[in-house]
Design an enzyme around this catalytic site. Structure first.
Site, mmCIF file in Angstrom:
data_model
loop_
_atom_site.group_PDB
_atom_site.id
_atom_site.type_symbol
_atom_site.label_atom_id
_atom_site.label_comp_id
_atom_site.label_asym_id
_atom_site.label_seq_id
_atom_site.Cartn_x
_atom_site.Cartn_y
_atom_site.Cartn_z
ATOM 1 C CE1 TYR B 147 -3.639 2.289 0.160
ATOM 2 C CE2 TYR B 147 -2.700 3.193 2.193
ATOM 3 C CZ TYR B 147 -3.611 3.258 0.994
ATOM 4 O OH TYR B 147 -4.272 4.463 1.286
ATOM 5 C CD GLU B 154 -2.613 4.867 -6.534
ATOM 6 O OE1 GLU B 154 -3.609 5.513 -6.427
ATOM 7 O OE2 GLU B 154 -2.876 3.519 -6.229
#
Lengths: 313, 221
Positions: B147, B154
Site C-alpha cells: 500500500y 500513484e
C-alpha cells in the site's frame, strides 16, 4: 429523591450523586448538573436511562419537560434513579448557526462583483464589461440572503433544540464555498449572458417564488406556539394545501429562476445538491406527519399531498 | 429458482475473479519480463492492454455492490476504484510523456501483486467456500508494504504529469461559453491530492484493524 449520574463507561460523574426534590423535572436535574460542573450547560447534556449490559436496544432519552418520577417506572416507590450522562460537546442555537451560514454568501458574492478579484486568476480587467444581468443578479442574490437572515431573527420560531458547534463549520463550508463558486462564474469577465426575455422570465419567476417562500415561513411560524414546543401540526393554507413542504418547493423554484436568468453550470449544480438535501428533509417530515396523523383514535388523518416537487414527488 | 440464481451468481463471480486475476498476472509477468530484457522505459507500452482491461474491469465491482451481488458497500469500493481509474486512464493513458518514467514499474508491480492476491483470494473463496490460511495471511499482510509503495507511486505519477497537464490543457474547458462553465484539469489534480492525502492514513488504519480482526479470528478457529 436521589439521582446517581454516571458516564457511559460507568464512572460516577458527580461523586455521591445529587439530591433533588421529589417533584423535580429532568430540566431541574440538568440545572443541578450544570451547577456542579460549569461547562456542562443543559443543552450540552444528553441523559439516558442505563441499559442492561450487552443490550442492543437504543437507550431511553430523558425529555427535559418530564418529571423524573416518570422514569422510575420499574419501581415507582424507589427514591433512587441512575441516569447516564453524555457530553454532546459545545452547542449553539439554530439562530446562530443560520446567521453564520447566510452571512458568508451575503458578503462574499458582492466581492466578486465589486472588487478586482479576477486579476488574481490571470484576467485583464480593462476589458471587463458588466452586463445588466450581472448587476441585477447581484441584487437578487443579496436580497435572498438578506431575507433569510431577517427571517432567522424575526420569523422563524425555533424549538429548544440546539446544534453542535461542529455543524457550524460544516454548514458554513457548504454555503460559503458554493456561494463563491457561483459568484465566480456569474461575475466572470468572460461571462456570456442569455437573452433579455429569459433574464426577465427567470428573475421575475424567482422573485415571485421568494415572496411566496416568505409567506410560507409566516404560515409555519403561526403553527408553532411562541414557547416553541407546541408539537407537530398539519400545515394548511396557501401552497401547503397542495404540498407538505411548500417552503422547500418555493426555495427550489426561486433558485431555478436565478439559474434560468444567469445560466451557469455552477448554479445548476448547487440547485441539484440543495434540492436533494431538501428532498431528504421533506420525505422525513412527510413520513412523520403521516405517522402522527393516521386518522385513528380521533386523530385527524393527514390529507393526500405532494411531498416537495409536484407533479413528481 | 433461488437455487439456480445463487448458483449462477456463484459461477459468475468465480469467472469474474479468475479472469481479472489472469489479467493482473499478465501485467506482472510482462512488467518483470520487460524490466529484465529491455528496461523500464518499455514497461508501459508492453503492459498497456492488460493493465487497462484489468483495471477497468474493477468498475464491475461497483456494479456488483450496487445490485447486491457482493456485500461490500459502494462507499468503500467507489473511492478506491475511481482513484485507480483516474491514475490509469487520466494520467498514464492520457499523458504519453510520463509512460517511460521508472515509477511506472513500482506502480504496476505494487498494484499487480496486490490484485493477484486479492482476486485469487475471492476466486478461491467463491469456488471452495473457504481459503487456505496462507492466502488469507497474504491478503491481509502484503498491504503493509504494497500500500505505501503503491500509493506513493500513484502520487508521484500524478505529480510527474502536472507540467504536461498545464502545457497541453487537455480535458480543460475555458470561458467564454454559453453555459458559463470552466474546468481545469491541472487544478483538478490538486483537488485530487486534497482528497487523497487525508484518506491515506485513514485507509491504512482501517486495513490494519481489518488485519487484526481477521487474522486473530481465523487463528482461534
Amino acid at each position: 429523591m436521589k439521582v446517581l449520574v454516571t458516564t457511559r463507561s460507568g464512572r460516577e460523574l458527580i461523586d455521591g450523586g445529587l439530591v433533588l426534590d421529589s417533584s423535580a423535572t429532568v430540566a431541574d436535574l440538568q440545572e443541578a448538573i450544570h451547577k456542579r460542573i460549569k461547562k456542562y450547560y443543559p443543552s450540552r447534556q444528553r441523559l439516558t436511562l442505563p441499559l442492561q449490559p450487552g443490550s442492543k436496544e437504543k437507550p431511553v432519552v430523558l425529555q427535559y419537560k418530564k418529571s423524573l418520577k416518570e422514569y422510575t417506572t420499574g419501581n415507582p416507590n424507589s427514591d433512587t434513579i441512575t441516569v447516564v450522562f453524555k457530553d454532546l460537546g459545545p452547542q449553539v442555537s439554530y439562530r446562530t448557526l443560520f446567521f453564520f451560514e447566510y452571512l458568508g454568501p451575503l458578503i462574499l458574492y458582492p466581492l466578486f462583483y465589486y472588487l478586482p478579484v479576477y486579476q488574481y486568476f490571470g484576467y485583464k480587467l480593462e476589458k471587463r464589461v458588466i452586463h445588466p444581468v450581472q448587476t441585477i443578479a447581484m441584487y437578487y442574490w443579496c436580497f435572498h440572503y438578506f431575507k433569510r437572515i431577517m427571517e432567522t431573527f424575526f420569523i422563524h420560531r425555533f424549538s429548544h433544540a440546539t446544534s453542535p458547534l461542529s455543524n457550524v463549520f460544516r454548514n458554513c463550508a457548504y454555503y460559503w464555498s458554493f456561494g463563491c463558486y457561483i459568484a465566480y462564474y456569474v461575475n466572470h469577465p468572460l461571462y456570456t449572458p442569455v437573452n433579455d426575455l429569459q433574464v426577465k422570465i427567470g428573475l421575475g419567476f424567482g422573485l415571485i417564488m421568494q415572496i411566496s417562500n416568505l409567506y410560507c415561513h409566516v404560515i409555519l411560524r403561526n403553527l408553532r406556539s411562541p414557547s416553541g414546543n407546541g408539537g407537530y401540526q398539519i400545515p394548511r393554507g396557501f401552497l401547503f394545501n397542495i404540498v407538505t413542504c411548500a417552503n422547500y418547493t418555493t426555495e427550489i423554484y426561486q433558485w431555478l429562476g436565478f439559474n434560468v436568468a444567469t445560466q451557469t453550470v455552477a448554479g445548476y449544480v448547487f440547485l441539484i445538491v440543495a434540492a436533494s438535501i431538501m428532498t431528504n428533509w421533506a420525505l422525513a417530515k412527510h413520513r412523520r406527519l403521516r405517522r402522527l396523523f393516521d386518522g385513528k383514535e380521533g386523530r385527524p388523518k393527514y390529507p393526500r399531498r405532494w411531498v416537495i416537487l409536484p407533479p413528481f414527488l | 429458482m433461488a437455487g439456480v440464481l445463487s448458483l449462477l451468481r456463484r459461477f459468475y463471480l468465480i469467472a469474474y475473479n479468475w479472469i481479472v486475476f489472469a489479467g493482473w498476472f499478465q501485467v506482472l509477468f510482462l512488467a518483470l519480463k520487460t524490466l529484465k530484457e529491455s528496461g523500464h522505459e518499455q514497461v508501459y507500452s508492453n503492459i498497456e492492454k492488460p493493465l487497462l482491461l484489468a483495471q477497468s474491469a474493477a468498475f464491475l465491482e461497483i456494479l456488483h455492490g450496487v445490485v447486491g451481488l457482493v456485500r461490500s458497500p459502494i462507499s468503500a469500493t467507489l473511492p478506491q476504484i475511481s482513484s485507480r481509474l483516474y491514475v490509469v486512464w487520466g494520467i498514464l493513458y492520457s499523458f504519453p510523456e510520463v509512460q517511460t518514467h521508472p515509477i511506472v514499474s513500482s506502480l504496476v508491480i505494487s498494484w499487480s501483486i496486490t490484485e493477484i492476491i486479492r482476486y485469487s483470494f475471492f476466486g478461491t473463496k467463491e469456488a471452495f467456500g473457504s481459503t487456505p490460511y496462507w492466502l488469507l495471511w497474504l491478503r491481509y499482510s502484503t498491504f503493509l508494504v504494497l500500500y505505501p509503495t503503491g500509493i506513493s507511486s500513484e502520487i508521484a505519477m500524478i505529480y510527474n504529469a502536472l507540467p504536461y497537464m498545464k502545457e497541453s490543457e487537455k480535458y480543460s474547458i475555458r470561458m467564454p461559453n454559453k453555459w458559463n462553465f470552466s474546468f481545469d484539469y491541472f487544478y483538478f489534480a490538486f483537488v485530487v491530492f486534497a482528497i487523497y492525502l487525508p484518506g491515506i492514513p485513514h485507509l491504512y488504519g482501517y486495513m490494519l484493524a481489518q488485519r487484526k480482526k481477521t487474522l486473530s479470528k481465523s487463528k482461534k478457529a
